[in-house]
Design a protein around this motif. Structure first.
Motif, PDB file in Angstrom:
ATOM      1  N   LEU A 234       0.814  -1.216   0.000  1.00 33.32           N
ATOM      2  CA  LEU A 234       0.000   0.000   0.000  1.00 33.32           C
ATOM      3  C   LEU A 234       0.845   1.263   0.000  1.00 33.32           C
ATOM      4  N   SER A 240       2.282  -0.896  -5.676  1.00 31.05           N
ATOM      5  CA  SER A 240       0.827  -0.701  -5.813  1.00 31.05           C
ATOM      6  C   SER A 240       0.457  -0.390  -7.258  1.00 31.05           C
ATOM      7  N   LEU A 249      -6.303  -2.496  -3.972  1.00 31.53           N
ATOM      8  CA  LEU A 249      -5.826  -1.670  -2.858  1.00 31.53           C
ATOM      9  C   LEU A 249      -6.757  -1.811  -1.662  1.00 31.53           C
ATOM     10  N   GLN A 290      -5.400   7.047   3.015  1.00 37.15           N
ATOM     11  CA  GLN A 290      -6.386   6.696   1.978  1.00 37.15           C
ATOM     12  C   GLN A 290      -7.615   7.607   2.104  1.00 37.15           C
TER      13      GLN A 290
END
Length: 323
Positions: A234, A240, A249, A290
């Protein structure tokens, strides 16, 4: 195998770092038997999630029946609405038992000597991927279940109605499907905020307890290594970016959180203290980097379904990050 898994050349803070190909790993001959067993369970997982997503509940019918206890037509309508839902709830519960057995098969394969957990993950990528898929399913199921209060309301009404047995001349054949013992077990399952995660935590703890000759570290190292695998995928753009789908993800995030929770339940000191083999600060930071909509449920899972977060041994900065 080198294309499927790359050990990063740098060792950051002594945590193992790997890249697992969650999208394309295929079973070797040595993995095939266990892979087939687990695959037979996992191939039903999407239909379970679809069924749960479509769960509407019988709230209105139940309210009408309770408010009009002498109206037999309304009693019958509520009963006929609830019975198919209870059959559906039994199907979900029965799936949790199959998932539990699948998890145990994978734990046996991924922790057995003489290989270390790291070597198992290097050589048995397809089984590691299935382990990840079980965790991914589990967190998705529990996220959905938490948004459906109707489940417990429907099941409570079903149990009250059966125990009162006040419905005359009604078809009670459902008791052949969901007898009292089954209803008790289902009741305990659905009373949990995160029932699938509780099932996996208990199964992992039982696995450790039942396999007394297997060092605890074989199991906890498997979990902590998986957490590191997901974290590095991540936080490292060069890795990624190799995923063909953004969904991978979210898959990695769910798997990382799932293994942290299992580790926290299985390891005597949990995942949060300074001696933990999981870089909790790094894992939480990865989640917080995120979009909030993607991780709110996962951060809540760390807050509310772990065992040791509020221990005195948990560093204050970790607790603060999860507030």
């Amino acid at each position: 195998m080198g294309n499927l898994l790359k050990v990063l050349t740098r060792e950051i803070e002594n945590y193992p770092h790997f890249f697992l190909d969650f999208e394309n790993a295929q079973p070797t001959e040595g993995e095939r038997e266990v892979w087939n067993q687990v695959n037979a369970v996992l191939q039903d997982s999407e239909s379970i999630l679809t069924g749960l997503q479509a769960y509407k509940g019988a709230g209105q019918e139940i309210r009408d029946a309770i408010q009009n206890p002498s109206d037999l037509m309304l009693q019958e309508r509520a009963w006929n609405s609830v019975c198919p839902l209870v059959i559906k709830l039994k199907k979900f519960y029965s799936f949790s038992l199959r998932l539990e057995e699948a998890l145990k098969s994978l734990l046996v394969s991924l922790t057995c000597p003489p290989l270390t957990p790291t070597q198992h993950l290097e050589r048995e990528q397809a089984l590691a991927k299935q382990f990840a898929e079980i965790l991914h399913f589990t967190l998705r199921f529990d996220e959905l279940k938490m948004r459906i209060p109707a489940i417990q309301n429907d099941f409570s009404y079903y149990r009250r109605t059966i125990s009162r047995n006040r419905i005359n001349n009604m078809n009670l054949d459902i008791e052949n499907e969901v007898n009292n013992e089954m209803a008790n077990r289902m009741s305990l399952f659905y009373a949990e905020a995160t029932p699938m995660l509780k099932t996996l935590s208990t199964a992992t703890t039982n696995f450790v307890t039942e396999n007394k000759t297997l060092p605890l570290e074989n199991t906890t190292d498997c979990l902590s290594t998986m957490a590191s695998v997901c974290k590095v995928m991540l936080e490292t753009p060069e890795y990624s970016s190799r995923f063909s789908s953004e969904d991978t993800l979210l898959f990695c995030m769910r798997v990382m959180v799932g293994v942290i929770i299992l580790y926290d339940h299985v390891h005597p000191n949990g995942a949060f203290n300074k001696s933990s083999k999981i870089d909790m600060k790094g894992c939480i930071k990865v989640l917080k980097d995120q979009p909030a909509d993607n991780v709110e449920g996962l951060l809540n899972a760390l807050k509310f379904t772990t065992k040791h977060l509020n221990d005195e041994s948990t560093p204050k900065n970790i607790r603060t990050m999860l507030q």
